[in-house]
Structures are given as structure tokens and as C-alpha cells.
Motif scaffolding. Structure first.
Motif, short mmCIF file in Angstrom:
data_model
loop_
_atom_site.label_atom_id
_atom_site.label_comp_id
_atom_site.label_asym_id
_atom_site.label_seq_id
_atom_site.Cartn_x
_atom_site.Cartn_y
_atom_site.Cartn_z
N SER A 79 0.83 -1.20 0.00
CA SER A 79 0.00 0.00 0.00
C SER A 79 0.87 1.25 0.00
N GLY A 80 0.26 2.37 -0.40
CA GLY A 80 0.96 3.65 -0.40
C GLY A 80 1.00 4.28 -1.76
N PRO A 81 1.48 5.49 -1.85
CA PRO A 81 1.62 6.16 -3.15
C PRO A 81 2.66 5.45 -4.00
N PRO A 82 2.48 5.38 -5.32
CA PRO A 82 3.49 4.76 -6.19
C PRO A 82 4.86 5.39 -5.96
N GLY A 83 5.84 4.54 -5.84
CA GLY A 83 7.19 5.01 -5.58
C GLY A 83 7.54 5.11 -4.11
N ARG A 84 6.52 5.08 -3.23
CA ARG A 84 6.75 5.16 -1.78
C ARG A 84 5.89 4.11 -1.07
N LEU A 85 5.98 2.89 -1.56
CA LEU A 85 5.13 1.82 -1.06
C LEU A 85 5.65 1.25 0.26
N THR A 86 4.71 0.74 1.05
CA THR A 86 5.03 0.00 2.27
C THR A 86 4.45 -1.40 2.14
N ILE A 87 5.24 -2.40 2.50
CA ILE A 87 4.80 -3.79 2.41
C ILE A 87 4.68 -4.35 3.82
N LYS A 88 3.47 -4.85 4.13
CA LYS A 88 3.22 -5.48 5.43
C LYS A 88 3.11 -6.98 5.22
N LEU A 89 3.97 -7.74 5.86
CA LEU A 89 3.96 -9.20 5.76
C LEU A 89 3.39 -9.78 7.05
N THR A 90 2.30 -10.51 6.93
CA THR A 90 1.71 -11.20 8.08
C THR A 90 2.17 -12.65 8.06
N CYS A 91 2.85 -13.05 9.11
CA CYS A 91 3.43 -14.39 9.19
C CYS A 91 2.70 -15.21 10.25
N ILE A 92 2.63 -16.51 10.04
CA ILE A 92 2.01 -17.45 10.98
C ILE A 92 3.05 -18.49 11.39
N SER A 93 3.10 -18.80 12.67
CA SER A 93 4.06 -19.80 13.14
C SER A 93 3.67 -21.18 12.62
N HIS A 94 4.64 -22.10 12.62
CA HIS A 94 4.44 -23.41 12.01
C HIS A 94 3.42 -24.27 12.75
N LEU A 95 3.04 -23.91 13.97
CA LEU A 95 2.00 -24.67 14.66
C LEU A 95 0.67 -24.60 13.89
N PHE A 96 0.59 -23.65 12.96
CA PHE A 96 -0.58 -23.52 12.09
C PHE A 96 -0.81 -24.80 11.29
N LYS A 97 0.22 -25.62 11.12
CA LYS A 97 0.08 -26.86 10.36
C LYS A 97 -0.96 -27.80 10.98
N LEU A 98 -1.20 -27.68 12.28
CA LEU A 98 -2.23 -28.51 12.91
C LEU A 98 -3.62 -28.16 12.42
N LEU A 99 -3.80 -26.92 11.94
CA LEU A 99 -5.09 -26.49 11.41
C LEU A 99 -5.32 -26.98 10.00
N ARG A 100 -4.26 -27.47 9.37
CA ARG A 100 -4.37 -27.93 7.98
C ARG A 100 -3.99 -29.40 7.87
N ALA A 101 -4.42 -30.18 8.84
CA ALA A 101 -4.18 -31.62 8.84
C ALA A 101 -5.39 -32.30 9.47
N LEU A 102 -5.95 -33.28 8.78
CA LEU A 102 -7.15 -33.98 9.24
C LEU A 102 -6.81 -35.37 9.73
N ALA A 103 -7.35 -35.73 10.87
CA ALA A 103 -7.16 -37.08 11.41
C ALA A 103 -8.21 -37.99 10.80
N TRP A 104 -7.80 -38.76 9.79
CA TRP A 104 -8.72 -39.67 9.12
C TRP A 104 -9.08 -40.82 10.05
N VAL A 105 -10.16 -41.53 9.71
CA VAL A 105 -10.52 -42.73 10.44
C VAL A 105 -9.43 -43.79 10.23
N ASN A 106 -8.95 -43.89 8.99
CA ASN A 106 -7.89 -44.83 8.66
C ASN A 106 -6.94 -44.15 7.68
N ASN A 107 -5.69 -43.96 8.08
CA ASN A 107 -4.72 -43.24 7.26
C ASN A 107 -4.09 -44.10 6.17
N THR A 108 -4.44 -45.37 6.11
CA THR A 108 -3.86 -46.26 5.11
C THR A 108 -4.83 -46.63 4.00
#
Length: 525
Positions: A96-125
Motif C-alpha cells: 500500500s501507499g503512493p506509487p514510488g513510496r510503497l510500504t509492504i506489510k507481511l503477516t506471518c504465521i508460526s508453524h503450529l498452524f500446520k495442525l489447522l491444515r491436517a485432518l485425522a482420518w478414520v484410517n490413514n492407510t
């Protein structure tokens, strides 16, 4: 020696350290310093949930083009604070910002976020079209919390071929043997039997997100969670339960061996792990671990000291003393009760109106009526609140009269029993450096291990003195942000961090609640 006049604060002699941020390649094997960043950059650490980090850079930064386009690539980020690492990835880039004077905001998430993107199946095989386990329609496991949580993570991540492994050794808690001199009545003996499995848990999963599956255990057992990143340049691999290939999946069932098929595998035709690599990470990956709280009550924060710049205390009242859970009775109970009730009604109706066959149209009239719900209540809290404070709430809709019903009921009661949190904005180390500082007890500085006596980290139980009242709480969250003047602003939360959560923390909590409800409904058959 610095001399100050009476009544004036001592000078702040604590060294101010900026962030040393590194950016990793997509495979995590090579890293480079981020370099210059802007004020407002900060990271947080939490006891049991994924945390966020925010990085601000200018539009003309050498890595601006790479960092501002995270849509189809993994941008790894890591940094440290007094020997404690923060590792995660860029999840959102805002330019965001005027062209030539932009600011970049990076939102980072810690790796524990991987638990939110993993499903415990009834049978994993087996494929998702056919999901049946020896435990039935759910994958059920029980044992010490550390073992059960790591076992689920190992199974799911191996199926996903995601380089997530569990830390060893398994942390077990063994109940103390009862003192027979204290057993005088039958009630005493029953209490011993009832309390003996307190350190054991039972989890049942059916395409459940791992964070949801672990949530009630983490809350009721007060367990900490972490997901740290490791790569070879960091030194020897920690001891882990290595399940990094699909051929290792069955070994999850027998965690005493990483190569259980070796005796039927001449020449290693199955591609199993070499015994010299057992218990070690060979490539960059993530290490999942659970943690117990540390008793550090001998360390006390005081609001009358010069280390605390601002305090915010939030206390929420209890809104329910009773919780009902359930909605569907166990299938076997439905069948037994239906058979008995229908048989009785058939006899009555056929006796009253013989020949009309009315006794044969009852069908499944009694499904989900008997034993469909359970109620849990806190009589002590209800007595404290009195008649004017009584209330009830509804909990999970799938757990009544199941193996985990008690844990679900207790977790729901705790969630509605009120909460208290204290948030302190502090001067790290105090004015003279002798106060408390967030960091590791032992830090390697210039190749030498240095021990620090007055450092704290998340999970430490400490005391807070506030206007004559002493409160015991664990450190649940620490957020450190660099200010315009280059100094670090440290906000330390004691107690329920969700109570005072902001921004991404509240967003993640809402997402978990919404999708958890959807899955509960979908899987309630």
C-alpha cells in the motif's frame, strides 16, 4: 559510575537489540538475512496456539518483489529473541501507499498452524472413499496425553508426506500410589479408582482437524504445544520419532522400532530407514512437541516497580454452571431401546385394537431419545453465584455417552466458568537490567553457554502483585514489537490469552469455532 539525583529514575542500561530476521528458501536448506525493516515489526510467542508475526519493509527493499507474492510459494521466516526461536511462513502480503513510496506489510504465521491444515482420518492407510478402522467409525486412541497427541500427528503427517516428526522421549506422568492409611471407607476407594486415570486421555477422530482434536485436552490438561523448524546447519538433529516416509507408517503402531520390517526386508527392498538414521531428521523438517508448565512462583512481578509501564486486567464472569452435551445416542443403545420399546408397544396396541396391525408401524420412533444427552455441572460455582447467576449452555453435539464425554463436558464447563487475564506492558529487564526478561535460561553467545537467572518464557507459572493482591497465573503469550525510537515494546499476558486477544488471534479462534461446528454436524452419524 552513573549518579542520579534522588527521586529521579535510574537510567535504562539494558541493551536494546533489534530483530535478526532471516528468509529461507522454499526447501528450507538455505537462508539469508532480511536486512532493513521498518518500525512496527514484531513477533509473538504463545503457550498452545499458532502465533503471528508482522514485518514492515519499504517498497524498494531488495526482497520486496519476492516477499510480496506468497500466493504460490512457501516463504519461510525465522528469528530469535534471547535464545528462543520463532519460526513460521508468510501467509499474507499487503502492499500500500503512493506509487514510488510503497510500504509492504507481511503477516506471518508460526508453524503450529500446520495442525489447522491436517485432518485425522478414520484410517490413514485407506482411501477417503472407504474409511473403516478396527475401532469402528472413528480412529480412537488412548494413553498419556503426550503419547496420544504425537501418535496422531505422526500418522497424519506421514500420510500427507509432510516432514513433521514428533520429539522424543515420550513424556509420561505416573500417578502416585495411594496411601492405604487414608482409605477408611468405600467412598475413599472409589475416589482412588476414579482419580487413577486422570493422566490418561481418550481421543476419537473422524476427519477432525488436529487442533480441534487436541483442543479440549490442551485446555483441561493445561498442555503447551510447539512446532519448531530444524535444518542441518543448525547442528545435530534432536531425538525424534522418525516417520518421514510412507513405508514407516505402520511403525507408528510400534514406537519402539523405526524399522520393524527389517527381518523380512533383505537388501532393504522396501526402502526403509537405515538404522544409523533412526531417531534423527535427515532433511529440513518440523518437530512437534508438547510441554508441561514450569513452577516459577518464586518470581513476582510488582505494579509498584519501574519495570511495568502499563497494566490491563480483564476478568469475565461465569455465564453457565451447567452444560448439556450430545444430541445423538450411541447406535447400539438406540437399537436395544428401540427393540424393547417397540415390542412393548406392539403388545399393547395389538391387544387394544387386534387385527389392525398398528403395533407394526412404530418403526424408529425412539431413536435418539434415551441416553442422547448428558449434563455436567459445577455445584460449588453454582452455590457461589446463587440463584440469580444460574445458567446452562450446550456443548459438543456428538459426544454424549461416548468414551470422551467426560472430557468434553469438563472442557465446556471450564469455557463457561469465567476467565481472568493480566496483560503487562513492560520494560525488558527493568531500568537497571535486573528485572525479568523474556528468553531462554541458557543462551549460546559467541560459542559460549551463558546462564540467566531472571528470564521467563511461555508456560512459566509466576505471581503478579497488584495493589496488595497476589495472583498466580502462567505466562500464556508474549508479544514483542519494535517502536519508532528503536526500542522494543514487550507485552506479556498471564492467564487466558484469548480473553485479551486481538487481530489474527480472534480471527483464527472464530474460524476454528465455525468450521468445528460444521464438521461436528457432518460427522454426527
Amino acid at each position: 559510575m552513573t549518579v542520579t539525583a534522588p527521586g529521579y529514575p535510574r537510567p535504562n542500561t539494558t541493551e536494546v537489540k533489534g530483530w535478526q530476521i532471516e528468509v529461507g528458501s522454499p526447501d528450507g536448506r538455505s537462508w539469508r538475512p532480511l536486512g532493513a525493516y521498518m518500525a512496527g515489526t514484531g513477533f509473538e510467542w504463545d503457550w498452545a496456539i499458532p502465533t503471528t508475526g508482522e514485518i514492515f519493509i519499504k517498497g524498494n527493499h531488495p526482497l520486496a518483489s519476492y516477499l510480496s507474492r506468497p500466493r504460490r510459494k512457501v516463504i519461510l521466516i525465522r528469528t530469535w529473541r534471547n535464545g528462543i526461536p520463532w519460526t513460521g511462513r508468510v501467509m499474507e502480503a499487503q502492499v500500500s501507499g503512493p506509487p514510488g513510496r510503497l510500504t509492504i506489510k507481511l503477516t506471518c504465521i508460526s508453524h503450529l498452524f500446520k495442525l489447522l491444515r491436517a485432518l485425522a482420518w478414520v484410517n490413514n492407510t485407506t482411501p477417503p472413499e472407504f474409511q473403516l478402522n478396527i475401532t469402528g467409525k472413528q480412529d480412537i486412541d488412548w494413553g498419556p496425553p503426550d503419547q496420544v497427541l504425537k501418535k496422531f500427528v505422526s500418522k497424519v503427517m506421514t500420510r500427507l508426506r509432510s516432514p513433521v516428526v514428533s520429539a522424543l522421549p515420550i513424556r509420561r506422568t505416573t500417578p502416585d500410589l495411594p496411601d492405604l492409611d487414608d482409605v477408611d471407607t468405600l467412598d475413599d476407594m472409589i475416589n482412588i479408582v476414579h482419580e487413577s486415570p486422570d493422566d490418561m486421555i481418550i481421543l476419537a477422530a473422524r476427519f477432525t482437524q488436529l487442533d480441534e482434536l487436541f483442543k479440549q485436552t490442551v485446555e483441561t490438561q493445561e498442555i503447551g504445544l510447539s512446532m519448531d523448524f530444524w535444518e542441518p546447519s543448525m547442528g545435530p538433529s534432536p531425538q525424534v520419532f522418525n516417520t518421514h516416509t510412507l513405508s514407516m507408517l505402520q511403525s507408528v503402531m510400534d514406537y519402539t522400532s523405526d524399522n520393524f520390517l527389517n527381518f523380512t526386508n533383505p537388501g532393504n527392498i522396501l526402502g526403509l530407514t537405515n538404522p544409523s538414521e533412526w531417531g534423527k531428521l535427515q532433511n529440513p523438517g518440523f518437530i512437534f512437541n508438547t510441554h508441561a508448565k514450569r513452577d516459577r512462583r518464586q518470581y513476582q512481578w510488582r505494579t509498584d516497580s519501574d519495570q511495568i509501564a502499563f497494566i490491563r486486567r480483564t476478568e469475565k464472569s461465569c455465564d453457565a454452571t451447567r452444560v448439556a452435551i450430545g444430541g445423538k445416542a450411541p447406535e447400539i443403545l438406540n437399537q436395544v431401546i428401540e427393540w424393547g420399546a417397540n415390542f412393548a408397544l406392539q403388545l399393547i396396541l395389538n391387544a387394544i385394537l387386534p387385527g389392525l396391525g398398528l403395533g407394526n408401524i412404530i418403526g424408529d420412533l425412539f431413536d435418539d431419545i434415551f441416553f442422547a444427552f448428558q449434563q455436567f455441572w459445577d455445584p460449588e460455582l453454582e452455590a457461589e453465584l446463587g440463584e440469580l447467576g444460574r445458567g446452562e449452555a450446550f456443548g459438543d453435539n456428538t459426544s454424549a455417552w461416548s468414551l470422551d464425554a467426560f472430557a468434553v463436558g469438563q472442557a465446556a464447563l471450564k469455557a463457561h466458568s469465567g476467565s481472568e487475564a493480566i496483560e503487562l506492558t513492560i520494560v525488558d529487564g527493568g531500568a537497571d537490567g535486573r528485572g525479568f526478561t523474556f528468553g531462554a535460561d541458557i543462551e549460546v553467545i559467541d560459542g559460549v553457554e551463558v546462564q540467566f537467572e531472571r528470564r521467563y518464557k511461555v508456560g512459566d507459572i509466576m505471581t503478579v502483585w497488584d495493589d496488595g493482591v497476589v495472583i498466580e497465573k502462567h505466562v500464556s503469550n508474549v508479544k514483542i514489537t519494535e517502536q519508532e525510537d528503536g526500542r522494543m515494546r514487550t507485552v506479556t499476558t498471564f492467564g487466558d490469552a484469548i480473553t485479551v486477544g486481538e487481530g489474527w488471534e480472534r480471527v483464527l479462534n472464530k474460524v476454528q469455532t465455525i468450521f468445528g461446528s460444521i464438521r461436528a454436524i457432518a460427522n454426527s452419524t
